[in-house]
Design a protein around this motif. Sequence first.
Motif, short mmCIF file in Angstrom:
data_model
loop_
_atom_site.label_atom_id
_atom_site.label_comp_id
_atom_site.label_asym_id
_atom_site.label_seq_id
_atom_site.Cartn_x
_atom_site.Cartn_y
_atom_site.Cartn_z
N GLU A 60 0.81 -1.22 0.00
CA GLU A 60 0.00 0.00 0.00
C GLU A 60 0.84 1.27 0.00
O GLU A 60 0.46 2.29 -0.58
CB GLU A 60 -0.92 -0.01 1.22
N THR A 61 2.01 1.24 0.62
CA THR A 61 2.83 2.45 0.75
C THR A 61 3.93 2.54 -0.31
O THR A 61 4.87 3.31 -0.16
CB THR A 61 3.47 2.53 2.14
N SER A 62 3.80 1.77 -1.38
CA SER A 62 4.80 1.85 -2.44
C SER A 62 4.58 3.11 -3.27
O SER A 62 3.47 3.62 -3.37
CB SER A 62 4.74 0.62 -3.34
N GLN A 63 5.67 3.61 -3.83
CA GLN A 63 5.61 4.79 -4.68
C GLN A 63 6.51 4.58 -5.87
O GLN A 63 7.52 3.88 -5.79
CB GLN A 63 6.07 6.04 -3.92
N LEU A 64 6.18 5.22 -6.97
CA LEU A 64 6.98 5.18 -8.18
C LEU A 64 7.12 6.61 -8.67
O LEU A 64 6.13 7.31 -8.85
CB LEU A 64 6.30 4.32 -9.24
N ILE A 65 8.35 7.05 -8.84
CA ILE A 65 8.61 8.40 -9.34
C ILE A 65 9.33 8.27 -10.67
O ILE A 65 10.38 7.60 -10.76
CB ILE A 65 9.47 9.20 -8.35
N LEU A 66 8.79 8.88 -11.71
CA LEU A 66 9.40 8.87 -13.04
C LEU A 66 9.92 10.28 -13.31
O LEU A 66 9.17 11.25 -13.22
CB LEU A 66 8.38 8.47 -14.11
#
Length: 194
Positions: A60-66
């Motif tokens: 749930e607390t994963s993030q992806l920054i491009l």
Amino acid sequence: MSWIQSVMYFAGFPISEYLEVLLKRTQPSRSFFKAKSDNVTQPISQAGLEGLWQRLLEVETSQLILTPYGGRMSEISDSETPFPHRNGSIFAIQYLVTWDDDKETEKHISWMRRVYAYMASHVSKSPRAVYLNYRDLDLGRNHDANTSYAQASIWGLKYFKSNFRRLVHVKTLVDPGNFLRNEQSIPVLPSGQK
């Protein structure tokens, strides 16, 4: 004025307070996080992106920054600055996961390593390029002040590519005692290899 005093002065701290500020550092949060990064040099297939998306939904607390690259940025030579990942990279990816309970540390770090392993076929290779400011200690670390060039090149080439050798020479000239170091700092060459 020493370089530490200069940094503190320009950061807005009176010179008389610089040591006090350094000694009173505190951790602002009890949260934990793990981050990794990659550079992408070819478009990722739809299947590859769907696989990444499925993995991100597991936590749930994963993030992806491009971070997009290209344009004027790609016109800057790899050797003009220490950051070499301008030309040939479409974008950078940062994978990030956070958690509050230290009992969940191994679970989240294992998840991050699985995501990173999955992405290996979709990102840069030889070396697998990464962004320095996310400092990924999975790549290796200094264990003392005398880490060898060979050992440090394991992470140094991923962060700096061919600029790593040049940065080692500068570090050897500017900081031969290796005072400025961290877990993945640039090493100094032994006195006979300058």
